[in-house]
Scaffold this motif. Structure first.
Motif, PDB file in Angstrom:
ATOM      1  N   ASP A 109      -9.747  77.581  71.899  1.00 56.07           N
ATOM      2  CA  ASP A 109      -9.134  77.244  70.609  1.00 56.07           C
ATOM      3  C   ASP A 109      -7.668  77.649  70.587  1.00 56.07           C
ATOM      4  O   ASP A 109      -6.815  76.909  70.094  1.00 56.07           O
ATOM      5  CB  ASP A 109      -9.883  77.923  69.455  1.00 56.07           C
ATOM      6  CG  ASP A 109     -11.264  77.344  69.209  1.00 56.07           C
ATOM      7  OD1 ASP A 109     -11.593  76.282  69.786  1.00 56.07           O
ATOM      8  OD2 ASP A 109     -12.029  77.968  68.440  1.00 56.07           O
ATOM      9  N   GLY A 110      -7.376  78.824  71.143  1.00 51.70           N
ATOM     10  CA  GLY A 110      -5.980  79.265  71.200  1.00 51.70           C
ATOM     11  C   GLY A 110      -5.134  78.358  72.071  1.00 51.70           C
ATOM     12  O   GLY A 110      -4.016  77.984  71.696  1.00 51.70           O
ATOM     13  N   LEU A 111      -5.656  77.987  73.225  1.00 48.80           N
ATOM     14  CA  LEU A 111      -4.900  77.129  74.143  1.00 48.80           C
ATOM     15  C   LEU A 111      -4.687  75.734  73.570  1.00 48.80           C
ATOM     16  O   LEU A 111      -3.564  75.208  73.571  1.00 48.80           O
ATOM     17  CB  LEU A 111      -5.598  77.056  75.496  1.00 48.80           C
ATOM     18  CG  LEU A 111      -5.658  78.383  76.267  1.00 48.80           C
ATOM     19  CD1 LEU A 111      -6.534  78.238  77.495  1.00 48.80           C
ATOM     20  CD2 LEU A 111      -4.258  78.849  76.635  1.00 48.80           C
ATOM     21  N   PHE A 112      -5.755  75.118  73.068  1.00 46.03           N
ATOM     22  CA  PHE A 112      -5.617  73.776  72.512  1.00 46.03           C
ATOM     23  C   PHE A 112      -4.779  73.784  71.233  1.00 46.03           C
ATOM     24  O   PHE A 112      -4.094  72.801  70.924  1.00 46.03           O
ATOM     25  CB  PHE A 112      -6.981  73.130  72.268  1.00 46.03           C
ATOM     26  CG  PHE A 112      -7.546  72.476  73.489  1.00 46.03           C
ATOM     27  CD1 PHE A 112      -7.190  71.185  73.845  1.00 46.03           C
ATOM     28  CD2 PHE A 112      -8.435  73.154  74.311  1.00 46.03           C
ATOM     29  CE1 PHE A 112      -7.699  70.582  74.984  1.00 46.03           C
ATOM     30  CE2 PHE A 112      -8.955  72.565  75.455  1.00 46.03           C
ATOM     31  CZ  PHE A 112      -8.580  71.269  75.786  1.00 46.03           C
ATOM     32  N   GLY A 113      -4.803  74.897  70.504  1.00 46.34           N
ATOM     33  CA  GLY A 113      -3.968  75.020  69.308  1.00 46.34           C
ATOM     34  C   GLY A 113      -2.493  74.892  69.638  1.00 46.34           C
ATOM     35  O   GLY A 113      -1.708  74.341  68.851  1.00 46.34           O
ATOM     36  N   VAL A 114      -2.091  75.379  70.794  1.00 41.50           N
ATOM     37  CA  VAL A 114      -0.696  75.272  71.238  1.00 41.50           C
ATOM     38  C   VAL A 114      -0.271  73.806  71.304  1.00 41.50           C
ATOM     39  O   VAL A 114       0.842  73.454  70.925  1.00 41.50           O
ATOM     40  CB  VAL A 114      -0.505  75.958  72.609  1.00 41.50           C
ATOM     41  CG1 VAL A 114       0.838  75.610  73.223  1.00 41.50           C
ATOM     42  CG2 VAL A 114      -0.669  77.465  72.482  1.00 41.50           C
ATOM     43  N   ARG A 116     -11.169  73.022  80.177  1.00 42.91           N
ATOM     44  CA  ARG A 116      -9.986  73.486  80.907  1.00 42.91           C
ATOM     45  C   ARG A 116      -9.308  72.326  81.614  1.00 42.91           C
ATOM     46  O   ARG A 116      -8.080  72.214  81.618  1.00 42.91           O
ATOM     47  CB  ARG A 116     -10.369  74.555  81.938  1.00 42.91           C
ATOM     48  CG  ARG A 116     -10.432  75.939  81.381  1.00 42.91           C
ATOM     49  CD  ARG A 116     -10.804  76.982  82.402  1.00 42.91           C
ATOM     50  NE  ARG A 116      -9.993  76.952  83.596  1.00 42.91           N
ATOM     51  CZ  ARG A 116     -10.310  77.552  84.731  1.00 42.91           C
ATOM     52  NH1 ARG A 116     -11.431  78.232  84.832  1.00 42.91           N
ATOM     53  NH2 ARG A 116      -9.527  77.498  85.775  1.00 42.91           N
ATOM     54  N   ARG A 117     -10.118  71.445  82.223  1.00 41.40           N
ATOM     55  CA  ARG A 117      -9.536  70.265  82.889  1.00 41.40           C
ATOM     56  C   ARG A 117      -8.815  69.379  81.884  1.00 41.40           C
ATOM     57  O   ARG A 117      -7.728  68.857  82.160  1.00 41.40           O
ATOM     58  CB  ARG A 117     -10.612  69.479  83.627  1.00 41.40           C
ATOM     59  CG  ARG A 117     -10.980  70.068  84.984  1.00 41.40           C
ATOM     60  CD  ARG A 117     -11.874  69.158  85.787  1.00 41.40           C
ATOM     61  NE  ARG A 117     -13.221  69.074  85.258  1.00 41.40           N
ATOM     62  CZ  ARG A 117     -14.203  69.948  85.513  1.00 41.40           C
ATOM     63  NH1 ARG A 117     -13.977  70.967  86.309  1.00 41.40           N
ATOM     64  NH2 ARG A 117     -15.389  69.795  84.984  1.00 41.40           N
ATOM     65  N   GLU A 118      -9.391  69.206  80.687  1.00 44.74           N
ATOM     66  CA  GLU A 118      -8.735  68.413  79.643  1.00 44.74           C
ATOM     67  C   GLU A 118      -7.380  69.025  79.286  1.00 44.74           C
ATOM     68  O   GLU A 118      -6.376  68.306  79.153  1.00 44.74           O
ATOM     69  CB  GLU A 118      -9.599  68.354  78.386  1.00 44.74           C
ATOM     70  CG  GLU A 118     -10.852  67.520  78.506  1.00 44.74           C
ATOM     71  CD  GLU A 118     -11.740  67.659  77.273  1.00 44.74           C
ATOM     72  OE1 GLU A 118     -11.209  67.912  76.162  1.00 44.74           O
ATOM     73  OE2 GLU A 118     -12.970  67.538  77.416  1.00 44.74           O
ATOM     74  N   PHE A 119      -7.358  70.325  79.137  1.00 43.63           N
ATOM     75  CA  PHE A 119      -6.113  71.012  78.807  1.00 43.63           C
ATOM     76  C   PHE A 119      -5.090  70.827  79.924  1.00 43.63           C
ATOM     77  O   PHE A 119      -3.927  70.495  79.675  1.00 43.63           O
ATOM     78  CB  PHE A 119      -6.382  72.504  78.554  1.00 43.63           C
ATOM     79  CG  PHE A 119      -5.148  73.245  78.147  1.00 43.63           C
ATOM     80  CD1 PHE A 119      -4.716  73.215  76.830  1.00 43.63           C
ATOM     81  CD2 PHE A 119      -4.402  73.947  79.079  1.00 43.63           C
ATOM     82  CE1 PHE A 119      -3.560  73.885  76.454  1.00 43.63           C
ATOM     83  CE2 PHE A 119      -3.247  74.612  78.708  1.00 43.63           C
ATOM     84  CZ  PHE A 119      -2.825  74.581  77.387  1.00 43.63           C
ATOM     85  N   ASP A 120      -5.525  71.041  81.154  1.00 41.76           N
ATOM     86  CA  ASP A 120      -4.645  70.882  82.308  1.00 41.76           C
ATOM     87  C   ASP A 120      -4.058  69.470  82.365  1.00 41.76           C
ATOM     88  O   ASP A 120      -2.876  69.289  82.678  1.00 41.76           O
ATOM     89  CB  ASP A 120      -5.388  71.179  83.612  1.00 41.76           C
ATOM     90  CG  ASP A 120      -5.782  72.647  83.748  1.00 41.76           C
ATOM     91  OD1 ASP A 120      -5.382  73.478  82.903  1.00 41.76           O
ATOM     92  OD2 ASP A 120      -6.507  72.957  84.713  1.00 41.76           O
ATOM     93  N   HIS A 121      -4.878  68.465  82.051  1.00 40.23           N
ATOM     94  CA  HIS A 121      -4.399  67.074  82.067  1.00 40.23           C
ATOM     95  C   HIS A 121      -3.335  66.851  80.994  1.00 40.23           C
ATOM     96  O   HIS A 121      -2.364  66.121  81.231  1.00 40.23           O
ATOM     97  CB  HIS A 121      -5.556  66.088  81.886  1.00 40.23           C
ATOM     98  CG  HIS A 121      -6.449  65.979  83.077  1.00 40.23           C
ATOM     99  ND1 HIS A 121      -6.000  65.640  84.334  1.00 40.23           N
ATOM    100  CD2 HIS A 121      -7.776  66.179  83.201  1.00 40.23           C
ATOM    101  CE1 HIS A 121      -7.003  65.640  85.183  1.00 40.23           C
ATOM    102  NE2 HIS A 121      -8.097  65.974  84.527  1.00 40.23           N
ATOM    103  N   GLU A 122      -3.520  67.458  79.835  1.00 42.35           N
ATOM    104  CA  GLU A 122      -2.519  67.324  78.768  1.00 42.35           C
ATOM    105  C   GLU A 122      -1.165  67.873  79.235  1.00 42.35           C
ATOM    106  O   GLU A 122      -0.126  67.260  79.010  1.00 42.35           O
ATOM    107  CB  GLU A 122      -2.969  68.071  77.507  1.00 42.35           C
ATOM    108  CG  GLU A 122      -4.175  67.471  76.826  1.00 42.35           C
ATOM    109  CD  GLU A 122      -3.849  66.212  76.056  1.00 42.35           C
ATOM    110  OE1 GLU A 122      -2.692  66.052  75.616  1.00 42.35           O
ATOM    111  OE2 GLU A 122      -4.750  65.375  75.886  1.00 42.35           O
ATOM    112  N   VAL A 123      -1.197  69.041  79.870  1.00 40.24           N
ATOM    113  CA  VAL A 123       0.048  69.645  80.338  1.00 40.24           C
ATOM    114  C   VAL A 123       0.626  68.832  81.499  1.00 40.24           C
ATOM    115  O   VAL A 123       1.842  68.612  81.570  1.00 40.24           O
ATOM    116  CB  VAL A 123      -0.158  71.121  80.723  1.00 40.24           C
ATOM    117  CG1 VAL A 123       1.122  71.731  81.269  1.00 40.24           C
ATOM    118  CG2 VAL A 123      -0.651  71.921  79.512  1.00 40.24           C
ATOM    119  N   ALA A 124      -0.219  68.354  82.382  1.00 39.85           N
ATOM    120  CA  ALA A 124       0.251  67.522  83.497  1.00 39.85           C
ATOM    121  C   ALA A 124       0.919  66.260  82.963  1.00 39.85           C
ATOM    122  O   ALA A 124       1.938  65.807  83.512  1.00 39.85           O
ATOM    123  CB  ALA A 124      -0.908  67.166  84.423  1.00 39.85           C
TER     124      ALA A 124
END
Length: 196
Positions: free
Chosen positions: A66-71, A124-132
């Motif tokens: 939640d903290g990571l995706f909130g960013v 985590r993979r979803e988050f990584d893809h957003e940043v990528a």
């Protein structure tokens, strides 16, 4: 590890103790007996608030995610050039990691042995893809060096940020402050990524 007193027990303190034990013993190596001893409460008291050890794991990992995706939903991550948004996300992810250190540490240590761990890895993979994707957009805007492979840069960026869980210990003498660490991550990463 210190034993919690029964009169100070709350669901949040139980979760904090569970995370500590999961990190120390590994999730698979932790029993409800270990958790009850560490929390200073009976197993039945734990079951009063959660159905299972895996529910505790899911709650802990959810807090980190939640903290990571909130960013990614913050104005700084949504507005401006991609490179500026990427710098914001990088800084804030480092800050979230330090603010939620035990929870993010646990998230980074899951291996996919349970449904909850597999769910966490997928998130985590979803988050990584957003940043990528932000890195790709910054490259397309011409703000990143041409000789930097985006996939490699993504891995290196996450490697640097995620390594913070291994050495950052707030409150220890001489420890860098949270804002100093976050700024150092951004300066170090983007000195090598940005076009001059």
């Amino acid at each position: 590890m210190t034993m919690a007193k029964r009169d100070t027990y709350t669901p949040d303190s139980l979760l904090a103790v569970a995370v500590e034990v999961f990190i120390e013993r590994g999730y698979d190596g932790t029993s409800m007996e270990h958790l009850s001893k560490a929390a200073g409460i009976s197993k039945s008291s734990i079951y009063h608030h959660v159905r299972s050890k895996e529910e505790l794991l899911r709650r802990a990992i959810s807090r980190a995610l939640d903290g990571l995706f909130g960013v990614l939903e913050e104005p700084g991550a949504l507005q401006g050039r991609a490179i500026e948004r990427l710098e914001h996300v990088t800084r804030r992810v480092a800050e979230v990691l330090m603010d939620e250190l035990p929870y993010v540490t646990l998230l980074l240590r899951v291996r996919g042995n349970t449904d909850t761990e597999r769910w966490a890895m997928e998130r985590r993979r979803e988050f990584d893809h957003e940043v990528a994707d932000l890195l790709k957009r910054a490259a397309a805007d011409g703000d990143l060096r041409d000789d930097v492979d985006i996939r490699l840069a993504t891995r290196l960026l996450f490697g640097m940020i995620n390594s913070i869980v291994e050495w950052y210990r707030p409150g220890r003498g001489g420890a860098a402050r949270r804002d100093e660490v976050a700024e150092a991550v951004v300066r170090t990463a983007f000195a090598g990524l940005r076009k001059v």
